[in-house]
Design a protein around this motif. Structure first.
Motif, PDB file in Angstrom:
ATOM      1  N   LYS A 126      46.562 -31.183 -10.146  1.00 22.77           N
ATOM      2  CA  LYS A 126      47.721 -30.903 -10.986  1.00 22.77           C
ATOM      3  C   LYS A 126      47.802 -31.822 -12.194  1.00 22.77           C
ATOM      4  N   LYS A 127      47.503 -33.096 -12.010  1.00 25.48           N
ATOM      5  CA  LYS A 127      47.566 -34.027 -13.131  1.00 25.48           C
ATOM      6  C   LYS A 127      46.531 -33.677 -14.185  1.00 25.48           C
ATOM      7  N   GLU A 128      45.325 -33.352 -13.746  1.00 21.88           N
ATOM      8  CA  GLU A 128      44.253 -32.992 -14.680  1.00 21.88           C
ATOM      9  C   GLU A 128      44.345 -31.543 -15.130  1.00 21.88           C
ATOM     10  N   LYS A 129      45.256 -30.769 -14.504  1.00 21.46           N
ATOM     11  CA  LYS A 129      45.423 -29.338 -14.799  1.00 21.46           C
ATOM     12  C   LYS A 129      44.095 -28.593 -14.629  1.00 21.46           C
ATOM     13  N   GLU A 130      43.478 -28.828 -13.472  1.00 22.21           N
ATOM     14  CA  GLU A 130      42.194 -28.209 -13.171  1.00 22.21           C
ATOM     15  C   GLU A 130      42.251 -27.445 -11.853  1.00 22.21           C
ATOM     16  N   LEU A 131      41.432 -26.414 -11.769  1.00 25.12           N
ATOM     17  CA  LEU A 131      41.149 -25.723 -10.519  1.00 25.12           C
ATOM     18  C   LEU A 131      39.676 -25.884 -10.203  1.00 25.12           C
ATOM     19  N   VAL A 132      39.396 -26.247  -8.949  1.00 27.92           N
ATOM     20  CA  VAL A 132      38.017 -26.388  -8.504  1.00 27.92           C
ATOM     21  C   VAL A 132      37.724 -25.270  -7.510  1.00 27.92           C
ATOM     22  N   PHE A 133      36.733 -24.427  -7.822  1.00 30.62           N
ATOM     23  CA  PHE A 133      36.364 -23.297  -6.980  1.00 30.62           C
ATOM     24  C   PHE A 133      35.126 -23.672  -6.169  1.00 30.62           C
ATOM     25  N   ILE A 134      35.239 -23.539  -4.861  1.00 34.53           N
ATOM     26  CA  ILE A 134      34.117 -23.841  -3.966  1.00 34.53           C
ATOM     27  C   ILE A 134      33.689 -22.550  -3.285  1.00 34.53           C
ATOM     28  N   LYS A 140      28.554 -24.030  -3.839  1.00 41.04           N
ATOM     29  CA  LYS A 140      28.584 -24.158  -5.298  1.00 41.04           C
ATOM     30  C   LYS A 140      30.001 -24.465  -5.771  1.00 41.04           C
ATOM     31  N   LEU A 141      30.114 -25.405  -6.736  1.00 46.59           N
ATOM     32  CA  LEU A 141      31.399 -25.795  -7.293  1.00 46.59           C
ATOM     33  C   LEU A 141      31.493 -25.367  -8.753  1.00 46.59           C
ATOM     34  N   GLN A 142      32.693 -24.952  -9.141  1.00 51.05           N
ATOM     35  CA  GLN A 142      32.935 -24.584 -10.528  1.00 51.05           C
ATOM     36  C   GLN A 142      34.343 -25.030 -10.891  1.00 51.05           C
ATOM     37  N   VAL A 143      34.498 -25.653 -12.058  1.00 50.62           N
ATOM     38  CA  VAL A 143      35.782 -26.203 -12.478  1.00 50.62           C
ATOM     39  C   VAL A 143      36.302 -25.428 -13.690  1.00 50.62           C
ATOM     40  N   ILE A 144      37.591 -25.074 -13.646  1.00 50.94           N
ATOM     41  CA  ILE A 144      38.264 -24.451 -14.772  1.00 50.94           C
ATOM     42  C   ILE A 144      39.359 -25.397 -15.225  1.00 50.94           C
ATOM     43  N   ALA A 145      39.362 -25.721 -16.522  1.00 53.41           N
ATOM     44  CA  ALA A 145      40.273 -26.730 -17.062  1.00 53.41           C
ATOM     45  C   ALA A 145      41.459 -26.094 -17.781  1.00 53.41           C
ATOM     46  N   SER A 146      42.421 -26.937 -18.152  1.00 53.19           N
ATOM     47  CA  SER A 146      43.593 -26.568 -18.952  1.00 53.19           C
ATOM     48  C   SER A 146      44.424 -25.478 -18.285  1.00 53.19           C
ATOM     49  N   VAL A 147      44.577 -25.543 -16.969  1.00 55.30           N
ATOM     50  CA  VAL A 147      45.311 -24.529 -16.227  1.00 55.30           C
ATOM     51  C   VAL A 147      46.782 -24.918 -16.142  1.00 55.30           C
TER      52      VAL A 147
END
Length: 850
Positions: A126-134, A140-147
């Motif tokens: 929440k602080k970084e406004k990121e979602l991490v998809f596993i 496999k990991l994928q990060v989406i920013a500015s959420v």
């Protein structure tokens, strides 16, 4: 590791002499909670409390001995297919395969959720406004920013994302696959919030903030987008609420669809409702229908708007004349609750309403029924919106929306659908609210003992249980109910159940308070799972596996796994194994007759009870209390009302919790008669010192014990917490909701319908009879208690002080109806016990009393 040994193995004290429990030992006691059974019934997880440190998470195999313990673990959850287990430890996310045993973690995570089928685990930063998809199968990991925000579709197959890009807000969609692809579908100038998916998963609604030049606070526009469900979604329709009449402003609040996705509901505010009385002066007129008057002379400040998405028209669901309206989930019509004809409250007991059916296309209203009770569980709309039900004249009635017909469903059933124990003024109370089967095909109704299945047309009915033969009361058991955006409509909406999958029923025997759990399935009938002389809590089912807690007053909770068609379950977790090191009390039922009623009482025996010795007793009252017979109470020096049953049995007291049956206009006299009858029965049943009996009451019971003090010298001392003592002052004042207290007399606990100046009223008011009190009294209250205004206790203490009666008042600063601050809970618990020890055991008077 020493802690875990204590928690899960326990000490073997079988060869040791039992000890007397002291307050220094209280913090050894713990419990377990958040029990969850996996969807396949093969796995179980729960949290074990640690009174001196971090709690412990446990995950285990249902069949077998495999178990994993995580100190500090929390928020455990099984994947939808039961192949993964996920939990948090501080800000670390752990995910473990229940197939291979592999385990991994991810740092800096605040929360998580699964996609459809559990293919993906999504962690939130929440602080970084990121979602991490596993992607769990490949790691496999994928990060989406500015959420800024996100929301899963109802079937969990899609995720809507709001992202911030420079000065724009981007709305995107993604489908879950091994590689995550974000597809932008629109962008906006204002802040996007309040995402809501439609049922089909091909439409989204949300708020966009706007700031008109003539308003200081931001308003909103509601947007609706519908699109083709495909890898790259394509918008096929975009609408907004800009066609809404200019008198209305849209706040950020509820936003929900009808089940057919044809209507969208949201709140609006009338810009004309913001008028403030001149100089802030409120006018209380004797001609007013409601006192105190609503702020700004308005009944409601927000209205519900129905947006018909095609053909893009708006209908106001409620208005000033009819503020309470419940839209059917279908969105075609609404239930209108109108109490205007039955105001002011005191003329009609404050409980009656007329019910209308409103057409949400035209706004037209049709009267369905007049002057019916609007109290809890009385009026409901069926899950699909096809029927309206209400309880009147001791029976259930139904209105068929399609055929425009009303009928009595239960009038020709020779049984009682009203609660025979209910003795408050006004109309009769149903035993339970109605429940429905899928698609509104049948309705489940409950009589005093049993659950019935009725067809909506009334042509067929079937008793599903047999409690009337054994005096067992069956009730639908469901602790899975959750609130939603329709939360203020919740009490009028019935739940739907699948009878093929089965409904869970809890049974309590009226005579013994033994409990049982059964499952009813349409193709199997009623199947008893367990019947015990214990208390059953937290029941869950997955296939043929059942999990529940068993406890009794002298048995610390046990977690039990039970397979269908087996007579007994297996205990997989016990709490407080060290309890066997200590002497412990027990509980027993007593039966007595008073006020023309057959009643019960729960009698709790002192620890290490010796029938050759007499013990003092404290009687704790509050309407009907015997149902607490089997409740396990952990010893603790912290109580919100200053009383803990286990503490007193450990301190060498009997404790009695009796039932009270009431007569209208005689609440005090009813309490006096029933309590004295219960005391005499208890004294004749055990070695109780009849000369050393105390009385305790809080809230409504605070009034009862004060009344008893004015009429009886049976008790050596009395403690009254947050009680009503001045009934006239209470009647002519407001409560913590800012509403008149009159309703508390006319239809609720205080049970006085006579005028406030009548003999019946005045003779029930303890402060007016304080001159008759000779029993020493301890009074207490919080100085911010408006539920039962704290000045009641002050008035009583002034009266006793002026009359020279022995009494002490404790006032706790910044506390309400119960005590929230731990230091205050401790202080009151200690002082109450010291008070009883002085008057009932002859111990020295505490210094704080002087």
């Amino acid at each position: 590791m020493q802690l875990l040994v204590l928690l899960f193995v326990g000490l073997d004290a079988s060869a040791q002499e039992k000890k007397t429990l002291s307050p220094a030992d209280y913090d050894r006691w713990y419990g377990f909670h958040h029990t969850t059974l996996s969807s396949d019934g093969q796995w179980l997880h729960y949290i074990v409390e640690n009174p001196k440190g971090e709690d412990t998470l446990v995950v285990r195999k249902v069949n077998g001995s495999w178990k994993q313990i995580e100190l500090g673990g929390a928020k455990g959850q099984f994947s939808p297919r039961s192949d993964w287990f996920v939990f948090m430890k501080k800000n670390q996310l752990y995910y473990q395969s229940l197939v291979t045993g592999s385990k991994d973690s991810l740092a800096g995570i605040d929360g998580f959720f699964f996609s459809k089928g559990g293919t993906h685990l999504i962690g939130e930063r929440k602080k970084e406004k990121e979602l991490v998809f596993i992607h769990l199968a490949t790691a496999k990991l994928q990060v989406i920013a500015s959420v800024a925000s996100c929301l899963l579709s109802l079937d969990r197959s899609q995720l809507a994302l709001v992202q911030r890009s420079e000065n724009r807000m981007l709305l995107s969609l993604l489908h879950f696959s091994e590689a995550i692809h974000v597809n932008k579908i629109a962008d906006f100038d204002g802040i996007i919030s309040g995402l809501a998916w439609n049922t089909r998963g091909n439409g989204l609604a949300f708020f966009e903030s706007v700031s008109p030049a003539n308003e200081s606070e931001a308003s909103h526009v509601v947007h609706y987008l519908t699109f083709k469900r495909q890898r790259v979604p394509k918008i096929i329709l975009q609408q907004s609420s800009e066609r809404l009449p200019s008198d209305f402003q849209v706040p950020q609040s509820r936003l929900f669809f009808s089940t057919d996705d044809g209507q969208l509901f949201f709140d609006v505010m009338d810009r004309r409702d913001n008028a403030v009385p001149p100089n802030g002066v409120l006018v209380w007129s004797s001609q007013a229908k409601v006192l105190p008057p609503p702020k700004a002379e308005k009944m409601i400040s927000r209205y519900l708007m129905c947006w018909h998405l095609r053909p893009n028209t708006f209908v106001l669901v409620n208005d000033e004349e009819h503020p309470l309206v419940v839209p059917a989930t279908s969105g075609k019509h609404a239930l209108v609750i109108d109490k205007a004809a039955y105001l002011p409250h005191f003329e009609h007991q404050g409980i009656y309403v007329d019910v209308y059916l409103q057409d949400l296309k035209t706004g037209g209203k049709k009267l369905i029924v007049q002057k019916i009770n609007n109290e809890k569980n009385h009026i409901h709309i069926s899950p699909q919106g096809n029927y309206i039900t209400w309880f009147a004249d001791k029976n259930w009635w139904i209105y068929d929306v399609l055929f425009d017909k009303s009928r009595c469903l239960t009038c020709f059933t020779n049984t009682n659908f009203n609660d025979l124990d209910y003795d408050r003024p006004g109309s009769f109370l149903p035993n339970d609210k109605p429940h429905w089967t899928i698609d509104d095909k049948a309705i489940l109704l409950t009589d005093f003992y049993d659950v019935w299945l009725f067809s909506p047309d009334g042509k067929s009915r079937k008793r599903l249980t047999n409690g009337f033969r054994t005096q067992g009361q069956f009730r639908l058991f469901d602790d899975r109910l959750t609130m939603s955006v329709r939360e203020n409509l919740f009490q009028y909406q019935a739940q739907a159940y699948n009878l093929e999958q089965g409904i869970i029923l809890k049974e309590v025997n009226r005579q013994t308070l033994a409990e049982g759990i059964s499952v009813y399935q349409a193709h199997k009938g009623l199947q008893t799972i367990v019947t015990v002389e214990d208390k059953i809590d937290s029941f869950q089912q997955a296939g043929d596996t059942f999990v529940y807690n068993l406890s009794d007053f002298d048995k610390s909770p046990e977690l039990v796994v039970h397979k269908a068609n087996r007579p007994y379950g297996n205990v997989v977790q016990r709490s407080n194994a060290h309890q066997k090191e200590y002497h412990w009390g027990k509980s027993a039922l007593i039966h007595y007759t008073a006020n023309e009623a057959t009643l019960k009482g729960a009698l709790f025996y002192p620890a290490n009870y010796n029938p050759e010795k007499e013990y003092p007793m404290v009687v704790k009252i509050y309407e009907r209390m015997s149902f607490l017979l089997r409740k396990y109470v952990k010893p603790s020096s912290y109580s919100t009302i200053g009383f803990n049953v286990t503490n007193y049995t450990q301190a060498g007291y009997f404790v009695l919790l009796p039932d009270i049956a009431y007569t209208v206009n005689k609440p005090g006299e009813s309490a006096l008669e029933c309590v004295l009858a219960a005391v005499e029965k208890a004294v004749g049943s055990a070695s109780i010192d009849a000369k050393n009996i105390g009385l305790f009451g809080h809230s409504f019971a605070g009034f009862e014990v004060s009344y008893i003090a004015t009429e009886s010298h049976r008790f050596k001392t009395i403690v009254s917490g947050s009680g009503w003592h001045d009934l006239v002052g209470t009647y002519l004042s407001t409560d913590d909701y800012g509403e008149s207290n009159i309703w508390r007399f006319d239809t609720q606990q205080l049970r006085i319908t006579a005028p406030y100046y009548s003999t019946e009223f005045l003779t029930n008011s303890p402060v007016l009879k304080a001159y008759q009190i000779s029993t020493p009294m301890l009074l207490w209250s919080g100085t911010e208690d408006l539920r039962v205004n704290w000045r009641n206790s002050v008035a009583m203490q002034f009266a006793l002080w002026r009359l020279g009666k022995p009494s002490t008042l404790l006032l706790y600063p910044k506390e309400g109806h119960v005590l929230e601050e731990r230091q205050h809970q401790y202080d009151l618990s200690i002082k109450t016990l010291e008070w009883y020890n002085h008057y009932l055991k002859g111990e020295p008077k505490p210094e704080w009393v002087e």
